[in-house]
Design an enzyme around this catalytic site. Structure first.
Site, PDB file in Angstrom:
ATOM      1  N   LYS A   1      58.432  14.522   3.489  1.00  0.00           N
ATOM      2  CA  LYS A   1      59.366  15.315   2.696  1.00  0.00           C
ATOM      3  C   LYS A   1      59.262  14.966   1.213  1.00  0.00           C
ATOM      4  O   LYS A   1      59.278  13.798   0.828  1.00  0.00           O
ATOM      5  CB  LYS A   1      60.795  15.079   3.205  1.00  0.00           C
ATOM      6  CG  LYS A   1      61.831  15.982   2.553  1.00  0.00           C
ATOM      7  CD  LYS A   1      63.217  15.703   3.120  1.00  0.00           C
ATOM      8  CE  LYS A   1      64.259  16.602   2.476  1.00  0.00           C
ATOM      9  NZ  LYS A   1      65.628  16.241   2.897  1.00  0.00           N
TER      10      LYS A   1
ATOM     11  N   GLU B   1      63.989  18.223  12.760  1.00  0.00           N
ATOM     12  CA  GLU B   1      63.929  17.043  11.901  1.00  0.00           C
ATOM     13  C   GLU B   1      64.456  15.815  12.652  1.00  0.00           C
ATOM     14  O   GLU B   1      65.516  15.857  13.265  1.00  0.00           O
ATOM     15  CB  GLU B   1      64.771  17.304  10.646  1.00  0.00           C
ATOM     16  CG  GLU B   1      64.933  16.120   9.724  1.00  0.00           C
ATOM     17  CD  GLU B   1      65.969  16.378   8.644  1.00  0.00           C
ATOM     18  OE1 GLU B   1      65.995  15.601   7.670  1.00  0.00           O
ATOM     19  OE2 GLU B   1      66.754  17.350   8.776  1.00  0.00           O
TER      20      GLU B   1
ATOM     21  N   CYS C   1      64.577  19.841   6.137  1.00  0.00           N
ATOM     22  CA  CYS C   1      65.970  19.847   5.664  1.00  0.00           C
ATOM     23  C   CYS C   1      66.143  20.938   4.604  1.00  0.00           C
ATOM     24  O   CYS C   1      65.785  22.079   4.812  1.00  0.00           O
ATOM     25  CB  CYS C   1      66.346  18.455   5.154  1.00  0.00           C
ATOM     26  SG  CYS C   1      68.085  18.226   4.735  1.00  0.00           S
TER      27      CYS C   1
END
Length: 511
Positions: free
Chosen positions: A331, A266, A386
């Site tokens: 995301k 990420e 995440c």
């Protein structure tokens, strides 16, 4: 009320006992056999709460709340590191934030404890099931309200415990149900050892049988994978020289060796896509086409917002050998305060000093990344960024409703925010539970660890040491098929919980 439920000389000892048990159960969850150890420890909580000689709501809520407060403070203390050590927030305010978040989480434990006690049945088997139903319902709400935060529940410890085998059918909440039910049964062994131990034994035998079931199967040949762990300090994330060094490292590491899939973490390229060096992506695309390597990397994207303005996104960008256009995954499940600002909390973000802390949200249903292979069908990879892999029901929904097959998970994350804490191992267990629930393997590429490959049964097949700069080269087998949990989600376990609670309520009114 309290004086009627507990003798005055034992009242404070009782509350301290609940706090101590919260600490013990939280620590046990981090141990190799944590899923087994938590059950007898939880049974001590139910035994202690049974000493309260009243069904009034408040004493049982207080016991569950204090247990939960200690449990979450121990389990979530790493948030202090991100707030104070990395974010530069005042120490007292950082401690207060951890305690307040833990107190909010503990509310669900307190409510579950009080509800289960209020609706208890005179038969221990049913009473245990009712408490488990209350716990499941409140755990579900904990994972939903205010975007949800289902971290450090009892389910993920079951990857090292006896009740993981129920997860492909009923999900992590099914494992939670059995943990609470078994611990409640165990707490009543003095009443009748036979009536409490035989049901537990039968369920354990059932788990052995369920372990033999397979709902997914291997597809094609394994793909070669390279996972690159840069181990860059979070404090250097916004230093221009450090950014250049980090991007050079990852670019060089990618082109060092070909593989079917090469993954970096990420925001490993911690710049907006349009601000990358002009030759960065073209060089990687040329390498992808020349070596037939699929590349997945983390960076910062830009998307139009509803008001027409441009907004940042936490993005995974994929490069495929035969596709001139890059793949994008933005995301979906954003971190409150870190990636979006709840109304009225701009002051908190200002104190935290996070650059770019108000990101755009991607869609829940985004297509998988197709890993192209010479002479074989592509492999579909569902991308998570995440902590998105802690939301099992969302991932099940993505697989269930995807137009293209999903054969494995790829998670890219940066856990340098949390220093040398238990956060990486906690998220690893959550990823393991997602693989058990779905019957699909998981690939994790992280900045500081734990970079790992997880099999469809939840076992960690390979992993890199934490806090090292290294690359993991291995092969991963894709799988196809859907588990009952993927097909039905949480509806079966939630329906069971609601049925048990409704039954208990009717029984209570009858008598």
């Amino acid at each position: 009320m309290f004086s009627q439920s507990l003798p005055s000389n034992t009242r404070y000892t009782h509350w301290l006992f609940c706090l101590a048990l919260g600490i013990a159960v939280s620590i046990a969850g981090e141990l190799p056999s944590g899923g087994w150890l938590q059950i007898p420890l939880l049974s001590l909580l139910w035994w202690r709460l049974s000493l309260i000689n009243t069904t009034h709501f408040l004493p049982h809520f207080a016991g569950g709340f204090l247990f939960g407060l200690a449990y979450f403070v121990v389990g979530l203390w790493w948030i202090f590191i991100s707030l104070h050590d990395i974010g530069g927030m005042n120490a007292a305010l950082s401690v207060a934030a951890v305690v307040l978040l833990s107190a909010y989480m503990a509310l669900f434990f307190g409510l579950a404890s009080a509800l289960g006690k209020k609706l208890q049945h005179r038969h221990i088997f049913l009473s245990s099931a009712i408490m488990a139903a209350a716990w499941v319902l409140l755990e579900y709400l904990r994972g939903q309200l205010f975007t949800g935060f289902p971290w450090v529940g009892f389910a993920e410890a079951q990857v090292n415990g006896p009740f993981a085998a129920i997860a492909p059918l009923l999900g992590g909440l099914g494992s939670t149900f059995l943990v609470v039910w078994a611990s409640m049964q165990l707490s009543a062994w003095r009443q009748s050892l036979v009536r409490t131990s035989i049901p537990i034994g039968l369920v354990l035998v059932l788990m052995l049988g369920l372990n033999q079931l397979r709902f997914t199967e291997a597809i094609g040949t394994p793909i070669s994978v390279r996972l690159i762990q840069g181990n860059f300090e979070q404090s250097l994330k916004w230093n221009p020289n450090a950014i250049t060094q980090q991007m050079r490292f990852y670019s060089d590491a990618i082109v060092e060796k070909a593989a079917d899939l090469i993954v970096i973490p990420e925001t490993a390229f911690p710049l907006i896509e349009r601000d990358l060096p002009s030759d960065a992506l073209p060089q990687l695309r040329a390498f992808s086409q020349a070596t037939h390597s699929n590349i997945l990397l983390g960076l910062i994207g830009i998307v139009p917002s509803p008001n027409g303005q441009l907004q940042y996104s936490n993005r995974a960008l994929g490069l495929s050998p035969s596709n001139a256009s890059p793949y994008y995954y933005d995301k979906f499940h954003l971190v409150p305060f870190g990636e979006f600002i709840p109304p009225g909390f701009q002051w908190f973000v200002n104190a935290f000093r996070i650059p770019m802390s108000d990101f755009a949200r991607g869609n829940l249903m985004q297509p998988p990344f197709h890993i192209e292979r010479i002479g074989e069908d592509s492999i579909g990879a569902a991308i998570t960024i995440c902590y998105e892999d802690i939301f099992g029901n969302e991932l099940a929904s993505r697989i269930r409703n995807s137009e293209a097959p999903v054969n494995l998970f790829v998670n890219i994350t940066n856990l340098a925010w949390f220093g040398q804490s238990q956060a990486p191992s906690q998220q690893l267990r959550l990823s393991q539970m997602r693989s058990i629930e779905t019957g699909l393997p998981s690939i994790r590429s992280t900045n500081t660890g734990i970079t790992a490959v997880i099999g469809p049964d939840g076992r960690v097949l390979q992993a890199l040491p934490q806090w090292t700069q290294a690359s993991l080269s291995t092969s991963v087998q894709g799988f196809t098929g859907k588990t009952p949990f993927v097909v039905w989600g949480n509806w079966p376990i939630l329906s069971l919980a609601c049925f048990l609670l409704a039954f208990a309520l009717l029984q209570r009114r009858r008598f």
